[in-house]
Design an enzyme around this catalytic site. Structure first.
Site, PDB file in Angstrom:
ATOM      1  N   TYR A  53      54.655  -8.307 -46.215  1.00  0.00           N
ATOM      2  CA  TYR A  53      54.056  -8.815 -45.070  1.00  0.00           C
ATOM      3  C   TYR A  53      53.787  -7.896 -43.897  1.00  0.00           C
ATOM      4  CZ  TYR A  53      52.326 -13.450 -45.794  1.00  0.00           C
ATOM      5  OH  TYR A  53      51.517 -14.601 -46.389  1.00  0.00           O
ATOM      6  N   GLU A  55      51.447  -8.497 -40.799  1.00  0.00           N
ATOM      7  CA  GLU A  55      50.359  -9.046 -39.997  1.00  0.00           C
ATOM      8  C   GLU A  55      50.430  -8.500 -38.576  1.00  0.00           C
ATOM      9  OE1 GLU A  55      50.978 -13.297 -39.610  1.00  0.00           O
ATOM     10  OE2 GLU A  55      50.404 -13.838 -41.538  1.00  0.00           O
ATOM     11  N   ASP A 199      24.967  -4.054 -42.632  1.00  0.00           N
ATOM     12  CA  ASP A 199      25.886  -4.152 -44.013  1.00  0.00           C
ATOM     13  C   ASP A 199      25.441  -3.412 -44.972  1.00  0.00           C
ATOM     14  OD1 ASP A 199      27.247  -5.168 -46.118  1.00  0.00           O
ATOM     15  OD2 ASP A 199      26.745  -7.227 -45.572  1.00  0.00           O
ATOM     16  N   THR A 225      31.462  -3.294 -48.021  1.00  0.00           N
ATOM     17  CA  THR A 225      32.337  -3.561 -48.913  1.00  0.00           C
ATOM     18  C   THR A 225      33.029  -1.949 -49.611  1.00  0.00           C
ATOM     19  OG1 THR A 225      30.882  -3.216 -51.086  1.00  0.00           O
ATOM     20  CG2 THR A 225      31.788  -5.536 -50.158  1.00  0.00           C
ATOM     21  N   LYS A 228      31.480  -0.596 -54.087  1.00  0.00           N
ATOM     22  CA  LYS A 228      30.479  -0.380 -54.881  1.00  0.00           C
ATOM     23  C   LYS A 228      30.017   0.810 -55.050  1.00  0.00           C
ATOM     24  CE  LYS A 228      28.359  -5.084 -53.554  1.00  0.00           C
ATOM     25  NZ  LYS A 228      29.359  -5.373 -52.355  1.00  0.00           N
ATOM     26  N   ARG A 234      38.365  -3.316 -54.500  1.00  0.00           N
ATOM     27  CA  ARG A 234      37.641  -4.390 -53.954  1.00  0.00           C
ATOM     28  C   ARG A 234      38.150  -4.737 -52.605  1.00  0.00           C
ATOM     29  NH1 ARG A 234      34.773  -6.199 -58.039  1.00  0.00           N
ATOM     30  NH2 ARG A 234      33.592  -7.530 -56.839  1.00  0.00           N
TER      31      ARG A 234
HETATM   32  N1  DSN Z   1      26.056  -9.998 -53.856  1.00  0.00           N
HETATM   33  C1  DSN Z   1      26.777  -9.249 -54.473  1.00  0.00           C
HETATM   34  C2  DSN Z   1      26.220  -7.921 -55.288  1.00  0.00           C
HETATM   35  O1  DSN Z   1      25.326  -7.507 -54.586  1.00  0.00           O
HETATM   36  O2  DSN Z   1      26.311  -8.096 -56.496  1.00  0.00           O
HETATM   37  C3  DSN Z   1      27.857  -8.878 -53.505  1.00  0.00           C
HETATM   38  O3  DSN Z   1      28.290  -9.784 -52.662  1.00  0.00           O
END
Ligand code: DSN
Length: 432
Positions: A53, A55, A199, A225, A228, A234
């Site tokens: 933990y 926090e 984003d 994220t 990708k 993730r």
């Molecule tokens: N919308 C998802 C994608 O692009 O596959 C990611 O959240």
């Protein structure tokens, strides 16, 4: 004897994990938001900080024993800042959705207006969809793409912004194959005193290497994220290149006016999350180290070449690409001229171990469960080692399945071809 020594291996779960490894090895992975991390990223993720933990933030934790965790998280932050020339970063968001949630919490009050790309035009759930917190807690307004070109309608964005005066304009998408004019969006935002959130979940790995426009010069806040095109575990991240006083006078929970970075830190923890996933943060640190390498530059350049080659091969076979092509790693295909729905295409290709997802196309006349299109991305097959030469083969396999979608014999034959083809591109050979 310690408890863990006495426990038996859970073969039920590990047999399934093995099956999933085999599935990933045998198939052609074209889901634009997926990738294959390095083995060391996975090793870091499946490691001892999962027991801890922590926090709080490095140097300011609510738990003892965080001295090593602090070093891990600091390393992740510093590497991430270096990648994007950011001055501040938070690596704790569990996902891109969590990162966006924290930004909204830090910057907006419930009921404030936000303006994002419509989900049905390629946008993302967290940019104001009525099904998501962003559409339930805030007044969501949308811009779209132009019917003739499939590109963002910046004039409509500006007109809506000037008329409605949203507090925040969001750019970024899940299914948009063109680069963004961040400077234009910022110019609109400045006319109405709005914040701009970029984003960059999809193209982050390409932006990291200067292969697409840089959002950081124009957008106040950038989220992403990490799994990708960035090819990490993730997770989510939030970054600032220029820290600033929050313009709406929003106060922290104690009533103090704070800088945006302080408000964002508070919005992640304790605002929306508890204990950070430090094993994932360790894996993020490893992935960020990889992003900084010259090898990753080569990877990003190959993604762009592969996307161009795939786009050309699809057009040659009469596929209708939204916006007629791509600037990034993905393509959105309207299948209506092929008399196929996205659902049918996805399900049929799945049978041949070619994985992609159905996707609404702009001005779609079908439901989101059916859709008229598919989204195709090259990051994962580029990681597998494919280059331009192989894009023609991949497209010919896709085409053979789609043009014979009711012919189980042909689909089965393609499945065997796919399996044989993918043997040339080993995945995690170290795992046996
Ligand atoms: N919308 C998802 C994608 O692009 O596959 C990611 O959240």
């Amino acid at each position: 004897m310690a408890y863990f020594c006495a426990m038996q291996k859970d073969t039920l779960v590990f047999d399934l994990l093995r099956k999933e490894l085999d599935r990933q090895r045998h198939g052609i992975e074209l889901i634009a938001s997926e990738n294959f991390t390095s083995l060391q990223v996975m090793q870091a993720m499946g490691s001892v900080p999962t027991n801890k933990y922590a926090e709080g933030y490095p140097g300011k934790r609510y738990y003892g024993g965080c001295e090593v965790i602090d070093e891990i998280e600091t390393l992740a932050i510093e590497r991430l800042k270096q990648i994007f020339k950011a001055t501040w970063a938070n690596v704790q968001p569990h996902s891109g959705a969590q990162a966006n949630t924290a930004v909204f919490l830090a910057c907006l009050k419930p009921g404030d207006k936000i303006l994002g790309l419509d989900l049905s035009m390629g946008g993302h759930l967290t940019h104001g969809s009525p099904a998501n917190f962003s559409g339930k807690n805030y007044q969501a307004l949308f811009y779209g793409v132009k019917k003739e070109t499939g590109t963002v309608d910046y004039d409509q964005l500006e007109a809506t912004a000037l008329a409605e005066k949203p507090k925040m304009i969001i750019c970024g998408a899940s299914a948009y194959s063109r680069d963004w004019d961040y400077a234009r969006i910022r110019a609109v935002a400045d006319k109405i005193g709005a914040l701009v959130l970029a984003d960059i979940a999809h193209p982050a790995g390409l932006i990291a290497k200067g292969l697409l426009n840089d959002p950081f010069e124009h957008c106040h806040i950038v989220t992403s994220t990490t799994h990708k095109t960035l090819r990490g575990p993730r997770g989510g991240i939030i970054m600032l290149r220029h820290d600033f006083e929050n313009p709406f006078g929003i106060k922290d929970p104690k009533g103090n006016t704070r800088t945006m970075s302080a408000l964002l830190d508070l919005a992640v923890f304790p605002g929306t999350q508890g204990g950070p996933l430090e094993h994932v943060i360790a894996a993020k640190a490893v992935a960020f180290g990889e992003t900084l390498s010259d090898e990753f530059t080569t990877y990003g350049q190959q993604i762009l070449r592969n996307a161009q080659a795939m786009s050309a091969a699809l057009v040659k076979r009469g596929y209708n690409l939204i916006s007629n092509g791509t600037d990034n790693h993905l393509m959105l295909i309207d299948l209506r001229n092929k008399n196929l729905t996205g659902k049918k295409a996805q399900e049929t290709l799945d049978k041949a171990h070619i994985t992609l997802n159905k996707n609404a196309v702009p001005f779609d006349d079908k439901s989101p469960f059916v859709t008229s299109g598919i989204r195709v991305g090259v990051p994962a097959i580029t990681t597998r080692g494919m280059n331009e030469g192989q894009m023609e083969t991949v497209v010919s396999l896709i085409d053979k399945v789609l043009m014979n979608h009711d012919d189980e014999h042909t689909i089965k034959a393609v499945k065997e071809d796919v399996k044989a083809f993918m043997k040339q591109f080993p995945l995690y050979p170290e795992l046996g």
